[in-house]
Motif scaffolding. Structure first.
Motif, short mmCIF file in Angstrom:
data_model
loop_
_atom_site.label_atom_id
_atom_site.label_comp_id
_atom_site.label_asym_id
_atom_site.label_seq_id
_atom_site.Cartn_x
_atom_site.Cartn_y
_atom_site.Cartn_z
N ASP A 1 0.93 -1.21 -0.10
CA ASP A 1 0.12 0.04 -0.07
C ASP A 1 0.91 1.20 -0.07
O ASP A 1 1.76 1.37 0.66
N VAL A 2 0.56 2.01 -1.08
CA VAL A 2 1.67 3.24 -1.21
C VAL A 2 1.08 4.29 -0.79
O VAL A 2 -0.14 4.92 -1.02
N LYS B 1 2.10 8.82 0.50
CA LYS B 1 3.19 9.75 -0.04
C LYS B 1 4.40 9.56 0.57
O LYS B 1 5.48 9.61 0.12
N ASP B 2 4.23 9.11 1.96
CA ASP B 2 5.68 9.08 2.95
C ASP B 2 5.74 7.86 3.24
O ASP B 2 6.94 7.70 3.98
N ARG B 3 4.91 6.76 2.98
CA ARG B 3 5.08 5.68 3.65
C ARG B 3 4.46 4.32 2.73
O ARG B 3 3.69 4.60 1.89
N LEU B 4 5.39 3.30 2.78
CA LEU B 4 4.84 2.00 2.05
C LEU B 4 4.62 0.92 3.40
O LEU B 4 5.39 0.87 4.08
N ASP B 5 3.39 0.45 3.21
CA ASP B 5 3.00 -0.68 4.04
C ASP B 5 3.00 -1.77 3.29
O ASP B 5 2.37 -2.03 1.99
N GLU C 1 -1.16 -0.64 -5.83
CA GLU C 1 -2.14 0.22 -6.23
C GLU C 1 -1.50 1.37 -7.22
O GLU C 1 -0.55 2.09 -6.74
N ALA C 2 -2.32 2.04 -8.01
CA ALA C 2 -2.01 3.23 -8.66
C ALA C 2 -2.27 4.40 -7.85
O ALA C 2 -3.50 4.38 -7.61
N THR C 3 -1.36 5.06 -7.35
CA THR C 3 -1.77 6.20 -6.64
C THR C 3 -1.33 7.56 -6.90
O THR C 3 -0.47 8.30 -6.23
N GLY C 4 -1.44 7.82 -8.42
CA GLY C 4 -1.07 9.16 -8.80
C GLY C 4 0.44 9.48 -8.83
O GLY C 4 0.65 10.61 -9.22
N GLY C 5 1.30 8.59 -8.86
CA GLY C 5 2.57 8.62 -9.10
C GLY C 5 3.45 8.50 -7.94
O GLY C 5 4.87 8.19 -8.19
N ALA D 1 8.54 5.14 -8.14
CA ALA D 1 9.97 4.71 -7.41
C ALA D 1 10.14 3.48 -7.07
O ALA D 1 10.97 2.59 -7.44
N ALA D 2 9.07 2.91 -6.35
CA ALA D 2 8.91 1.67 -5.61
C ALA D 2 8.72 0.55 -6.90
O ALA D 2 9.39 -0.43 -6.89
N ILE D 3 7.82 0.88 -7.77
CA ILE D 3 7.54 -0.28 -8.79
C ILE D 3 8.88 -0.14 -9.62
O ILE D 3 9.37 -1.56 -10.17
N ALA D 4 9.43 0.83 -10.01
CA ALA D 4 10.90 0.81 -10.91
C ALA D 4 11.99 0.08 -10.14
O ALA D 4 12.54 -0.67 -10.72
N ALA D 5 11.92 0.36 -8.73
CA ALA D 5 12.79 -0.62 -8.25
C ALA D 5 12.80 -2.01 -7.97
O ALA D 5 13.60 -2.97 -8.21
N LEU D 6 11.49 -2.45 -7.76
CA LEU D 6 11.21 -3.67 -7.82
C LEU D 6 11.27 -4.53 -9.12
O LEU D 6 11.90 -5.39 -9.21
#
Length: 318
Positions: free
Chosen positions: A10-11, A13-17, A54-58, A62-67
């Motif tokens: 779950d993405v 602005k400041d945190r990834l769960d 989920e798509a969250t407006g951008g 960064a996380a998707i690209a790194a994964l």
């Protein structure tokens, strides 16, 4: 036997769960460079079968690209689809950790197919296209305000309209420059624009926002864009077929191309006239033309054959 692991992220602005199924493990990390590096380092040894965000407006980019760069199977899911899935399971409460667990369950039960992520050039083209749409929306809003605003405000609104028009020209030129800089895109752009009714903006929209063009069947590409009629039948009731979902920006571009193509494209003109003669409403006929145009473009890209090819003209006019 080893159990396959499914991960939901779950993405914010400041945190990834993060949640992992079926182990039930979960944790949180920052949505910054250090947090993304830590996320990849922790997930890589687990070798998950699938990761869903989920798509969250951008905020997820960064996380998707790194994964993806780490070779992990990742899918960006439609938030509405995930929320409907949550309601279907009876999960009405909503917190970040619950959302991460639901994404992991969605990955385990639905198992959406990972697709290649767009490269940096494709992401830039998509961003420029989005910016152009934003400018058009602002320009339309300001022109509407001009008709109702008091006369003392006209000067400021007109100045803003001129500035937006200059920005729109600059963005349109930037789009053309991006296409011209890529030999692959330039070849596809020439191929797409060889079809009567398809102009530079429609071609750019297809290149930037429909990279699957030419790789799917005509039914799959129509469903992906959202121009395939969906049944609404129940028992003896036969409901009206509707279209919804899909990629709205691509569908809008195809609709505009169909409006032009019904007059200047021989294949679409014959098709449109036949539908109107059968009593179909104008909008239904235009959507059908948009779907036919998408089918034609999909076949052309797949076969790398332009509209000007004699065999192509014969095939597409049938």
């Amino acid at each position: 036997m080893t159990t396959s692991l499914y991960v939901g992220v779950d993405v914010a602005k400041d945190r990834l769960d993060v949640a992992v199924r079926p182990s039930g493990e979960g944790w949180s990390t920052g949505n910054d460079e250090a947090g993304v590096v830590a996320l990849v380092a922790r997930l890589r040894p687990l070798a998950p079968a699938l990761i869903v965000c989920e798509a969250t407006g951008g905020f997820e980019r960064a996380a998707i690209a790194a994964l993806a760069a780490a070779g992990l199977p990742v899918v960006v899911a439609n938030p509405r689809q995930v929320r409907d899935f949550a309601r279907a399971t009876g999960q009405l409460a909503k917190t970040d950790q619950l959302d991460a667990g639901m994404l992991a369950l969605f990955a385990e039960r639905v198992r959406p197919t990972p697709r290649p992520l767009p490269d940096a050039a494709a992401q830039l083209l998509d961003a420029v296209l989005t910016r152009r749409r934003q400018l058009l929306e602002m320009l339309g809003a300001e022109k509407n305000r001009l008709g109702f605003a008091p006369k003392p405000l006209h000067r400021g609104i007109q100045a803003h309209i001129r500035w937006l028009e200059r920005q729109l020209d600059d963005v349109t030129k930037e789009l053309a420059g991006l296409i011209e800089a890529s030999p692959v895109w330039r070849a596809k752009d020439d191929l797409l624009q060889s079809v009567p009714g398809v102009g530079p903006i429609v071609s750019c929209t297809l290149l930037g926002e429909l990279p699957e063009l030419g790789t799917l069947t005509h039914k799959q590409i129509a469903a992906l864009v959202g121009v395939a009629p969906l049944a609404r039948d129940s028992g003896t009731l036969r409901g009206k077929r509707l279209i919804y979902g899909g990629r709205a920006s691509v569908r809008t571009a195809l609709f505009m191309a169909a409006m032009c193509g019904r007059r200047w494209n021989p294949a679409l003109k014959v098709f449109y006239d036949r539908l109107k003669a059968a009593g179909k409403p104008t909008k239904v006929a235009l959507i059908a033309c948009a779907r036919k145009l998408l089918t034609i473009l999909n076949a052309m890209v797949r076969e790398n054959r332009s509209w000007m090819s004699p065999t192509a003209k014969l095939q597409y006019s049938c």
